[in-house]
Design a protein around this motif. Structure first.
Motif, short mmCIF file in Angstrom:
data_model
loop_
_atom_site.label_atom_id
_atom_site.label_comp_id
_atom_site.label_asym_id
_atom_site.label_seq_id
_atom_site.Cartn_x
_atom_site.Cartn_y
_atom_site.Cartn_z
N SER A 158 67.82 -12.51 87.38
CA SER A 158 68.32 -12.49 88.75
C SER A 158 69.35 -11.39 88.94
O SER A 158 69.39 -10.73 89.98
CB SER A 158 68.91 -13.85 89.13
N ALA A 159 70.18 -11.18 87.92
CA ALA A 159 71.18 -10.12 87.99
C ALA A 159 70.64 -8.79 87.47
O ALA A 159 71.26 -7.74 87.69
CB ALA A 159 72.42 -10.51 87.19
N GLY A 160 69.50 -8.85 86.78
CA GLY A 160 68.92 -7.63 86.23
C GLY A 160 69.70 -7.08 85.06
O GLY A 160 69.76 -5.86 84.87
N THR A 161 70.29 -7.97 84.25
CA THR A 161 71.13 -7.52 83.14
C THR A 161 70.62 -8.05 81.81
O THR A 161 69.86 -9.03 81.75
CB THR A 161 72.59 -7.97 83.33
N LEU A 162 71.09 -7.40 80.77
CA LEU A 162 70.70 -7.72 79.40
C LEU A 162 71.94 -7.63 78.53
O LEU A 162 72.69 -6.65 78.60
CB LEU A 162 69.65 -6.70 78.93
N ARG A 163 72.19 -8.64 77.70
CA ARG A 163 73.33 -8.61 76.78
C ARG A 163 72.84 -8.14 75.42
O ARG A 163 72.01 -8.78 74.79
CB ARG A 163 73.98 -9.99 76.67
N VAL A 164 73.39 -7.02 74.96
CA VAL A 164 72.92 -6.37 73.74
C VAL A 164 74.05 -6.26 72.73
O VAL A 164 75.17 -5.88 73.08
CB VAL A 164 72.38 -4.95 74.06
N LEU A 165 73.74 -6.60 71.47
CA LEU A 165 74.70 -6.42 70.40
C LEU A 165 74.49 -5.04 69.80
O LEU A 165 73.55 -4.80 69.05
CB LEU A 165 74.52 -7.50 69.31
N GLY A 166 75.35 -4.10 70.18
CA GLY A 166 75.19 -2.72 69.77
C GLY A 166 75.53 -2.49 68.31
O GLY A 166 76.14 -3.33 67.65
N LYS A 167 75.15 -1.33 67.83
CA LYS A 167 75.39 -0.95 66.45
C LYS A 167 76.88 -0.94 66.13
O LYS A 167 77.67 -0.31 66.82
CB LYS A 167 74.80 0.44 66.20
N GLY A 168 77.27 -1.66 65.09
CA GLY A 168 78.65 -1.69 64.64
C GLY A 168 79.58 -2.46 65.55
O GLY A 168 80.81 -2.40 65.38
N ARG A 169 79.04 -3.24 66.49
CA ARG A 169 79.88 -3.99 67.41
C ARG A 169 79.82 -5.48 67.11
O ARG A 169 78.82 -5.99 66.62
CB ARG A 169 79.46 -3.71 68.85
N LEU A 170 80.90 -6.17 67.44
CA LEU A 170 80.98 -7.60 67.18
C LEU A 170 80.68 -8.43 68.42
O LEU A 170 80.37 -9.61 68.32
CB LEU A 170 82.38 -7.97 66.65
N GLN A 171 80.81 -7.81 69.58
CA GLN A 171 80.54 -8.51 70.83
C GLN A 171 79.42 -7.83 71.59
O GLN A 171 79.28 -6.61 71.55
CB GLN A 171 81.81 -8.56 71.70
N LYS A 172 78.65 -8.63 72.29
CA LYS A 172 77.54 -8.09 73.07
C LYS A 172 78.07 -7.41 74.34
O LYS A 172 79.06 -7.85 74.91
CB LYS A 172 76.55 -9.20 73.43
N GLU A 173 77.38 -6.35 74.73
CA GLU A 173 77.73 -5.65 75.95
C GLU A 173 76.62 -5.86 76.97
O GLU A 173 75.44 -5.99 76.62
CB GLU A 173 77.94 -4.16 75.68
N VAL A 174 77.01 -5.88 78.24
CA VAL A 174 76.05 -6.13 79.31
C VAL A 174 75.51 -4.80 79.84
O VAL A 174 76.28 -3.92 80.25
CB VAL A 174 76.70 -6.93 80.46
N LEU A 175 74.18 -4.66 79.81
CA LEU A 175 73.52 -3.47 80.31
C LEU A 175 72.69 -3.83 81.54
O LEU A 175 72.11 -4.91 81.61
CB LEU A 175 72.60 -2.87 79.24
N THR A 176 72.64 -2.90 82.49
CA THR A 176 71.82 -3.10 83.69
C THR A 176 70.44 -2.51 83.47
O THR A 176 70.31 -1.36 83.05
CB THR A 176 72.48 -2.43 84.90
#
Length: 323
Positions: free
Chosen positions: A188-206
């Motif tokens: 509905s928001a058109g977003t995806l939570r991704v755990l990036g390389k070397g990161r501990l928290q997921k980031e939200v991508l559109t």
């Protein structure tokens, strides 16, 4: 398979009376704590590779071999390992440097815990940015791949199309895609939570609108039960329904390339995506450093490699000289 002429083995070191009092379990736990599952897996894989090189029986024994004899022996062993990786196995400089980084980080943690009073500082292999090809298959080839993968409407075809578009449209890494869960998607928001390389928290991508629709088609076919976003559709019931592995994703993209007469790998799609992002940013007058947010590289220097290859200043100047 043991090395025919090992650079260092346990027989060359007396570990019965190490020069430091050390708990290898404590060190390993501290070394891996606070890191993402992907980073832990990568570090364990690289340390296991080092263990095989030293011909020790297990990781704790390998750690003793590496740090218990002091700075001189540790540096000597790391240098021999570097030579083995680069000259005997002929690995790429980036792969050699990643494996060396694991050893440096391990010695840093031992230093932090007060187990040793020195740090290993073996230099990386020199990586020439000019020799690093970040072009990938290219935009025209990607269009052919899109057309090929859109031909199928069965569950596997719908799944593979969603995989492809996440890899290319968002320039995702292979591990970032396979470790997605259904809970990471907000259609509905058109977003995806991704755990990036070397990161501990997921980031939200559109997600772009097209990508969002393609992913929605797969989710409708997959079902709403929680768990991995992408599952294996193999006929074997022991595999079917489990999280798709990075190896399986690699094979899917490779086979897609073969159907279109190309040699393609998942990271090549990311390369082409970022290169296209640089071109499009330049075309509309955007500062190309804005692409850093899209590529999610930590260092602008890495993005600069893409910018240099897209601009091809060397080739343009060569044309001027020859003209």
């Amino acid at each position: 398979m043991p090395l025919s002429n090992p650079p260092a083995t346990l027989r060359q070191f007396d570990l019965s009376e190490p020069s430091v009092s050390i708990s290898t379990k404590e060190l390993l736990d501290a070394f891996l704590s606070g890191k993402s599952p992907k980073t832990i897996e990568a570090y364990r894989r690289d340390l296991e590779d080092f263990r095989a090189f030293t011909q020790s029986d297990n990781l704790p024994q390998t750690i003793l071999l590496f740090i218990a004899q002091g700075l001189h022996q540790a540096n000597h062993l790391a240098l021999r390992y570097k030579t083995h990786l680069a000259e005997e196995r002929k690995l790429q400089p980036t792969t050699v440097n990643r494996k060396l980084a694991a050893l440096r980080s391990l010695s840093d943690m031992a230093y932090t815990l007060g187990m040793i009073n020195w740090k290993v500082r073996v230099k990386n292999q020199k990586v020439s940015s000019a020799s690093r090809d970040t072009r990938g298959p290219g935009n025209s080839a990607v269009q052919g791949l899109k057309e090929e993968i859109a031909k199928r409407s069965d569950p596997k075809g719908v799944r593979d199309r969603a995989l492809f578009h996440l890899l290319y449209d968002l320039a995702l890494r292979r591990a970032e895609v396979v470790f997605l869960d259904l809970a990471d998607v907000d259609l509905s928001a058109g977003t995806l939570r991704v755990l990036g390389k070397g990161r501990l928290q997921k980031e939200v991508l559109t997600m772009p609108t097209t990508t969002r629709k393609i992913l929605a088609n797969w989710i409708a076919m997959r079902g709403s039960e929680p768990g991995p976003l992408f599952v294996n559709l193999h006929h074997d019931p022991g595999i079917r329904g489990k999280r798709l592995s990075p190896t399986s994703l690699y094979r899917i993209i490779r086979e897609l390339g073969e159907r279109t007469g190309q040699k393609v790998r998942p990271h090549g799609l990311r390369h082409t995506s970022i290169s296209e992002a640089v071109r499009k940013a330049q075309a509309v007058g955007l500062d190309v450093t804005k692409v850093l947010q899209f590529s999610r590289h930590k260092d602008l220097k890495t993005l600069q490699v893409y910018i240099d290859q897209v601009e091809n200043a060397q080739g343009k100047i060569a044309e001027l000289v020859a003209g």
